[in-house]
Design an enzyme around this catalytic site. Structure first.
Site, PDB file in Angstrom:
ATOM      1  N   GLN A  11       0.813  -1.218   0.000  1.00 14.09           N
ATOM      2  CA  GLN A  11       0.000   0.000   0.000  1.00 14.09           C
ATOM      3  C   GLN A  11       0.846   1.267   0.000  1.00 14.09           C
ATOM      4  O   GLN A  11       0.603   2.182  -0.787  1.00 14.09           O
ATOM      5  CB  GLN A  11      -0.933   0.012   1.217  1.00 14.09           C
ATOM      6  CG  GLN A  11      -1.786   1.263   1.244  1.00 14.09           C
ATOM      7  CD  GLN A  11      -2.977   1.154   2.172  1.00 14.09           C
ATOM      8  OE1 GLN A  11      -3.138   0.164   2.872  1.00 14.09           O
ATOM      9  NE2 GLN A  11      -3.805   2.159   2.174  1.00 14.09           N
ATOM     10  N   GLU A  71      -3.139  -7.721  -2.100  1.00 18.31           N
ATOM     11  CA  GLU A  71      -4.605  -7.664  -2.083  1.00 18.31           C
ATOM     12  C   GLU A  71      -5.041  -6.534  -3.004  1.00 18.31           C
ATOM     13  O   GLU A  71      -4.289  -5.608  -3.262  1.00 18.31           O
ATOM     14  CB  GLU A  71      -5.131  -7.509  -0.666  1.00 18.31           C
ATOM     15  CG  GLU A  71      -4.545  -6.365   0.113  1.00 18.31           C
ATOM     16  CD  GLU A  71      -5.533  -5.242   0.241  1.00 18.31           C
ATOM     17  OE1 GLU A  71      -6.696  -5.529   0.516  1.00 18.31           O
ATOM     18  OE2 GLU A  71      -5.152  -4.092   0.041  1.00 18.31           O
ATOM     19  N   GLY A 144       3.119  -6.136   5.902  1.00 17.30           N
ATOM     20  CA  GLY A 144       3.520  -7.478   5.502  1.00 17.30           C
ATOM     21  C   GLY A 144       3.997  -7.526   4.063  1.00 17.30           C
ATOM     22  O   GLY A 144       5.018  -8.130   3.749  1.00 17.30           O
ATOM     23  N   THR A 145       3.250  -6.870   3.166  1.00 14.66           N
ATOM     24  CA  THR A 145       3.599  -6.944   1.745  1.00 14.66           C
ATOM     25  C   THR A 145       4.875  -6.168   1.455  1.00 14.66           C
ATOM     26  O   THR A 145       5.808  -6.684   0.854  1.00 14.66           O
ATOM     27  CB  THR A 145       2.457  -6.377   0.883  1.00 14.66           C
ATOM     28  OG1 THR A 145       1.243  -7.028   1.248  1.00 14.66           O
ATOM     29  CG2 THR A 145       2.715  -6.633  -0.575  1.00 14.66           C
ATOM     30  N   THR A 179       1.294   1.761  13.021  1.00 14.97           N
ATOM     31  CA  THR A 179       0.106   1.270  12.323  1.00 14.97           C
ATOM     32  C   THR A 179      -0.126  -0.202  12.586  1.00 14.97           C
ATOM     33  O   THR A 179      -1.149  -0.738  12.209  1.00 14.97           O
ATOM     34  CB  THR A 179       0.238   1.458  10.806  1.00 14.97           C
ATOM     35  OG1 THR A 179       1.446   0.826  10.395  1.00 14.97           O
ATOM     36  CG2 THR A 179       0.294   2.922  10.455  1.00 14.97           C
ATOM     37  N   ASN A 206       6.707   8.533   8.502  1.00 13.98           N
ATOM     38  CA  ASN A 206       5.465   9.308   8.439  1.00 13.98           C
ATOM     39  C   ASN A 206       5.404  10.416   9.478  1.00 13.98           C
ATOM     40  O   ASN A 206       4.969  11.520   9.189  1.00 13.98           O
ATOM     41  CB  ASN A 206       4.257   8.388   8.627  1.00 13.98           C
ATOM     42  CG  ASN A 206       4.004   7.572   7.379  1.00 13.98           C
ATOM     43  OD1 ASN A 206       4.423   7.953   6.293  1.00 13.98           O
ATOM     44  ND2 ASN A 206       3.327   6.450   7.521  1.00 13.98           N
ATOM     45  N   ASN A 228       2.357  12.070   0.865  1.00 14.87           N
ATOM     46  CA  ASN A 228       2.907  11.495  -0.358  1.00 14.87           C
ATOM     47  C   ASN A 228       3.291  12.571  -1.362  1.00 14.87           C
ATOM     48  O   ASN A 228       4.248  12.414  -2.107  1.00 14.87           O
ATOM     49  CB  ASN A 228       1.906  10.526  -0.989  1.00 14.87           C
ATOM     50  CG  ASN A 228       1.704   9.301  -0.116  1.00 14.87           C
ATOM     51  OD1 ASN A 228       2.522   9.019   0.743  1.00 14.87           O
ATOM     52  ND2 ASN A 228       0.616   8.579  -0.320  1.00 14.87           N
ATOM     53  N   GLU A 254      25.643   7.534  -9.643  1.00  9.13           N
ATOM     54  CA  GLU A 254      26.469   8.554  -9.013  1.00  9.13           C
ATOM     55  C   GLU A 254      26.108   8.748  -7.542  1.00  9.13           C
ATOM     56  O   GLU A 254      26.965   9.056  -6.726  1.00  9.13           O
ATOM     57  CB  GLU A 254      26.278   9.885  -9.742  1.00  9.13           C
ATOM     58  CG  GLU A 254      27.489  10.309 -10.518  1.00  9.13           C
ATOM     59  CD  GLU A 254      27.210  11.539 -11.354  1.00  9.13           C
ATOM     60  OE1 GLU A 254      27.303  12.641 -10.807  1.00  9.13           O
ATOM     61  OE2 GLU A 254      26.886  11.389 -12.533  1.00  9.13           O
TER      62      GLU A 254
END
Length: 450
Positions: A11, A71, A144-145, A179, A206, A228, A254
């Site tokens: 995500q 997912e 996890g991902t 999180t 974050n 973001n 470089e």
């Protein structure tokens, strides 16, 4: 051509990716459907932006990128979002079943079913390049991902494309904001493979970016979109020299050469200046010296650690917009005289500068003001060790009681992998300590350590 392939995992990787590609498209005048009215050479051409976009015969520009998640929900947002026509459907790879914040699921059980598909897609993109320069990998190590599948992909990329450089943009867990409960496990396990398989990793956090949004942009409650967009400005500044022609261009390899003194010490801090809202920018003239100073402010760092507690080994300053080398040299000279900014004694020069004449672009309706010039700094500082020691401490508290470990073992991991990864990080903390030590003292006790 010196193409770069971006790989967005999980995500965090995908949402940072969305912000980046939105910004690249604005910078190059590419519409959400991939058409580029300003491009004269339809169906090919060796324009600088072709490092990031490939062009079809019909004149459509397609990002050289792959989005992967275990997912579908986050990738479905890309499939239905504003830029859905930009990407080839095969570039968006999603599984059915989540990694459930579990490194072992992302790395072993669920990840290994999807990894070959990802590598096929990446191979297709690579075959489409004339001189692939390297990979930009975007992920977070708390989930996890991003941690599990991210590590797995990096390991496989090292096998398939051994010599190509890999630049990671990695979101690390913040000191206060968490999180997930098992963040420390995932981060330690994932960093273990980041150490081996990335050449440069830029740490993002974050909480640090929230604080920048609150303090400098007056956003009371920043969202991930706000974060973001700020991160995408940093990444855009880093890659600007690949995508535009500038005065002092800086290549991906470089960065590696100039920032990494020893292979393991490759975790970078980043900062960006000026981060300023439109209301304020109207009243301020930001000179090169001012933005350079503000890039060195501890509060501009995009990871929560204080560079005043450590020493700098090397810095890369990427300017864009109305900047001339004379101003840059003056600004750097001023920085060198400051007592608060300390360099290790074995690296006297320590600065790499790049200048790009393309002024920074802002997303319409975004938070950042349109400015004439901006700077992005990537620095290698021993204070990064704070990030690791924080995670290690949390890891130790949980692992001493073997809390939550059964979830990992049940997915085919062994407990030995935990201790191995933890030892690797302990060694990393020690490496940072030694690098920051005065070199004169280091000569007597060299023998004891090895």
């Amino acid at each position: 051509m010196r193409e770069c392939i971006s790989i967005h995992i999980g995500q965090a990787g995908i949402q940072v990716g969305n912000a980046c590609w939105e910004l690249y498209c604005l910078e190059h005048g590419i519409q959400p459907d991939g058409q580029m009215p300003g491009d004269k050479t339809v169906g090919g051409g060796d324009d600088a932006f072709n490092t990031f976009f490939s062009e079809t015969g019909a004149g459509k520009h397609v990002p050289r990128a792959v989005f992967v998640d275990l997912e579908p929900t986050v990738i479905d947002e890309v499939r239905t979002g504003t830029y859905r026509q930009l990407f080839h459907p095969e570039q968006l790879i999603s599984g059915k079943e989540d990694a459930a914040n579990n490194f072992a699921r992302g790395h072993y059980t669920i990840g290994k079913e999807i990894v070959d598909l990802c590598l096929d897609r990446i191979r297709k993109l690579a075959d489409n390049c004339t001189g692939l320069q390297g990979f930009l990998v975007f992920n977070a190590v708390g989930g996890g991902t991003g941690s599990g599948l991210g590590s797995l992909l990096l390991e496989r990329l090292s096998v398939d494309y051994g010599k190509k450089s890999k630049l990671g943009f990695t979101v690390y867990p913040s000191p206060q904001v968490s999180t997930s409960v098992v963040e420390p496990y995932n981060s330690v396990l994932s960093t273990h493979s980041l150490l081996e398989h990335t050449d440069v990793a830029v740490l993002l956090d974050n909480e640090a970016i929230y604080d920048i949004c609150r303090r400098s942009l007056d956003i009371e409650r920043p969202t991930y979109t706000n974060l973001n967009r700020l991160v995408s400005q940093v990444i855009s500044s880093l890659t600007a020299s690949l995508r535009f022609d500038g005065a002092l261009n800086v290549d991906v390899t470089e960065f590696q050469t100039n920032l990494v003194p020893y292979p393991r010490i490759h975790f970078m801090l980043s900062s960006y200046a000026p981060v300023i809202s439109a209301e304020k920018a109207y009243h301020e003239q930001l000179s090169v010296a001012e933005i350079t100073n503000s890039a060195f402010e501890p509060s501009s760092m995009m990871a929560k650690c204080d560079p005043r507690h450590g020493k700098y080994m090397a810095c890369c300053l990427m300017y864009r917009g109305d900047v001339v080398p004379k101003d840059v040299n003056a600004a750097v000279a001023t920085i060198k005289t400051k007592r608060t900014i300390q360099f290790v004694d074995w690296c006297p020069t320590g600065f790499k500068c790049g200048i790009n004449y393309q002024p920074p672009t802002v997303v319409p309706g975004g938070d950042l003001a349109k400015v004439q010039r901006a700077v992005c700094m990537i620095s290698n500082s021993t204070s990064v060790a704070e990030v690791f020691s924080r995670i290690d401490h949390k890891f130790d508290l949980m692992y001493a009681k073997r809390a939550f470990v059964h979830w990992y073992v049940g997915e085919g991991m062994e407990e030995g992998e935990f201790s191995e990864a933890r030892e690797d990080l302990a060694a990393l903390e020690k490496d940072y300590e030694e690098v920051g030590a005065e070199s004169a003292e280091g000569e007597d006790d060299e023998g004891d350590d090895y």
